[in-house]
Motif scaffolding. Structure first.
Motif: not given
Length: 241
Positions: A149, A152, A159
């Motif tokens: 995460e 991203c 995402h």
């Protein structure tokens, strides 16, 4: 033996195990302590950890060009000769059906997902672009991890994750992995990991560069991608996900 009354009242079962060993010289392991605490209803409540990156649910999209939406998932293979599993993680572009990149390995961790994503962006010359593909995944531990995460977020990638038990929301990667199973993994009883690795690499090359795809005007994904940029060719039907 002279433990102060109340010692350990705020401990979890693991620390209680050490208290029982230290203060009462009991020969006991943490699993036994856990079971006893559970039976007595005195297990300490787990802390509720709030995710820094709340889940973005997948939404309906019309895909009009390459690199707008990539789906990612993991496929398991088995090496009979070594009695162990291996993993294949693939990123597929839902517009041109090409595998942007993939990872084959004996482990499948968040760092592998990050490395494969960065390599896929590099291969498609997207690392310095302002608009990057949306990445759609399920809720597997690799994809809900802090490492994935945060990567991203750093890259400026959106995402999104599908709701549980809705594999149809990433139908393109599901379809691709069925082909991988039918045309590669189930055809062999691999004697070694090296043999399995080579078979998957050969399949990926075949799929991207030689396997005809009916929705792509009977062109292989790589050739269709090239034709799209040269002539504006689009799939036979609109890509809705």
């Amino acid at each position: 033996m002279n433990a102060v009354a109340g010692d350990g009242f705020a401990y979890g079962y693991l620390k209680l195990t050490y208290v029982l060993k230290r203060e009462y010289q009991l020969v006991i392991n943490k699993k036994k302590v856990y079971r006893l605490c559970k039976e007595l209803g005195i297990l300490k409540q787990q802390r509720q950890i709030k995710s820094k990156y709340p889940r973005r649910l997948a939404r309906n999209r019309d895909i009009m060009a390459p690199n707008q939406l990539w789906e990612v998932d993991i496929k398991y293979g088995y090496v009979h000769g070594e009695d162990r599993f291996f993993f294949v993680r693939s990123y597929i572009d839902v517009f041109d059906r090409q595998t942007a990149d993939y990872h084959i390995g004996l482990h499948c961790e968040a760092t592998d997902a990050v490395d494969t994503l960065k390599r896929a962006l590099w291969k498609r010359r997207l690392l310095d672009q302002s608009v990057l593909p949306v990445i759609r995944s399920d809720n597997g531990p690799q994809f809900v991890s802090l490492a994935f995460e945060s990567t991203c977020e750093q890259l400026g990638i959106e995402h999104e994750r599908i709701p549980p038990r809705t594999p149809n929301m990433k139908a393109h990667i599901e379809s691709f992995h069925r082909l991988l199973e039918d045309d590669c993994l189930s055809r062999y009883e691999f004697e070694s990991y090296e043999q399995a690795y080579k078979a998957v690499v050969d399949f990926m090359d075949y799929y991207n560069n030689r396997r005809l795809h009916s929705s792509l005007h009977y062109l292989p994904p790589a050739e269709f991608n090239k034709q799209h940029y040269e002539t504006g060719l689009t799939p036979k039907t609109n890509v809705k996900v």
